[in-house]
Design a protein around this motif. Sequence first.
Motif, short mmCIF file in Angstrom:
data_model
loop_
_atom_site.label_atom_id
_atom_site.label_comp_id
_atom_site.label_asym_id
_atom_site.label_seq_id
_atom_site.Cartn_x
_atom_site.Cartn_y
_atom_site.Cartn_z
N ASP A 281 0.82 -1.22 0.00
CA ASP A 281 0.00 0.00 0.00
C ASP A 281 0.85 1.26 0.00
N GLY A 282 0.50 2.17 -0.88
CA GLY A 282 1.19 3.46 -0.91
C GLY A 282 2.57 3.40 -1.54
N CYS A 283 2.93 2.25 -2.11
CA CYS A 283 4.28 2.10 -2.67
C CYS A 283 4.20 1.70 -4.15
N THR A 284 5.16 2.21 -4.93
CA THR A 284 5.21 1.85 -6.35
C THR A 284 6.57 1.24 -6.65
N LYS B 141 9.08 3.12 -4.31
CA LYS B 141 8.92 4.49 -3.80
C LYS B 141 7.66 4.48 -2.94
N CYS B 142 7.81 4.82 -1.65
CA CYS B 142 6.66 4.84 -0.73
C CYS B 142 6.57 6.27 -0.20
N ASN B 143 5.63 7.06 -0.69
CA ASN B 143 5.59 8.51 -0.46
C ASN B 143 6.96 9.07 -0.85
N LYS B 144 7.68 9.63 0.13
CA LYS B 144 8.99 10.19 -0.25
C LYS B 144 10.13 9.21 0.02
N ASN B 145 9.78 8.03 0.56
CA ASN B 145 10.85 7.12 0.98
C ASN B 145 11.17 6.07 -0.08
N ASN B 146 12.45 5.74 -0.16
CA ASN B 146 12.88 4.68 -1.07
C ASN B 146 13.12 3.41 -0.26
N LYS B 147 12.50 2.33 -0.69
CA LYS B 147 12.61 1.08 0.08
C LYS B 147 13.05 -0.06 -0.84
N ASP C 218 14.06 0.36 4.34
CA ASP C 218 14.46 1.67 3.83
C ASP C 218 15.86 1.56 3.21
#
Length: 418
Positions: A32-35, A367-373, A395
């Motif tokens: 969820d919320g991640c691309t 990419k999850c909002n501004k975070n890279n995971k 992260d």
Amino acid sequence: CSITGYPFENHLSSETPYRLVSNKSFYRIQYDGCTPKKIWMVIRHGTRNPSISKIEQINNRLPDIRDFILENDNLPNGFIKNRDLDLFQKWEPTLNAESKKKLTREGREEMLLLAERMQSKFPELFDNIYSNTSFKFKYTHTQRTKKSALYFVTGLFGKNNAKSVWFPEPLKNDPILRFYKSCTKWYKEVKDDPKLKRINKAFEQSAEMLKTLKVINERLNFSRVSSNLSADDVFLMYKTCAYETAWNKQSKSPWCSPFTEEELKVLEYAEDLELYWQDGYGHELTYKQACPAFSDMINMLISNETYPKVTAYFTHSGTILKMLAHLGLYKDSENLTATNYGKMANRKWRTSFIDSFGSNLAFISFKCNKNNKILTLHQEKVVRLPSCPNSDLCDIKEVISYYSESIEHCDLTSMCAI
Ligand SMILES: O=C(O)[C@@H](COP(=O)(O)O)OP(=O)(O)O
């Protein structure tokens, strides 16, 4: 993971076919919320034929063992059934020197299916139209990795379009795909060190191996003749059981029938032990030298460039195992040794699961909002890196910080100098 079917299928070590360990789901992997943005993968080639020396042993020794079994009045018994004797009756060696280590039909199918499933799991990354900006493929200097790559791209783009996929000329000693091939110190201190052979020999002398030899000889009634089956014979039968199981989904290999699960576990341990000391946690240099591959992955995933979206490298068992140990995965609290077979019964280091044919390790950046995971998959199943033991997505900053030694001090020239 669990494997269904015959119990022997669970213990075939590094000759296990991929179908027995893969995650066969075609469901899209979503958080969820991640691309998903990019993927970097290393893939062991699919099921292959044995080496030339193994083919020679199969051709020279197994027909004699088969004949002895068939001439034996005490068979069938509780282990070798009439059905197995029929299979022995029909059994002939099938390979010649020319077929050594070639990718097999099963190996081709493994790669096609792996590609199809990866595309379904990550449709945003694996476009079904090929473009050389989106995809970067590479294989080592061998027939089995080249063909594996060809079947993988066929699974992605279809037979016709696969023909236009570009691959770079393979390198003899690729510094990323087979980094250890140029590591002189590793050859001297690990791979060619007589200590490695001594560990294997020590396990051959262990109570478990001696018992295995004794029961196989009794079961096949070899103990009544002067020439008992040797440890080499029993290993050869075990390897042939593994290869023939890998090659043929439908039929059982007669060479599996002399073994119960108990003996297969012992033979499996012999291989796990060898690969632990050769390609795993046994020596720090073995897994430390995987840093070029690890850095290649990090650099690709953190790069600001949008392309390539997919990097897929077709390589070998030695690369997969060293990478797993580099990451700290499947690490037991104790070393595997020739004397702790019983204690290591529930070990994590089991090559039947972690190093099958077609084994693969994938890192996907999200990419999850501004975070890279980063998500890590092994055999298409989520594994959690030691940097983030409590979550699937880690992260990128945590990954970089946890593996900072690998990223900042990856000097193979000094690491591998004698
Ligand atoms: O090439 C082989 O004989 C073995 C070992 O290769 P390295 O570890 O020496 O590369 O790897 P496999 O092809 O089975 O994956």
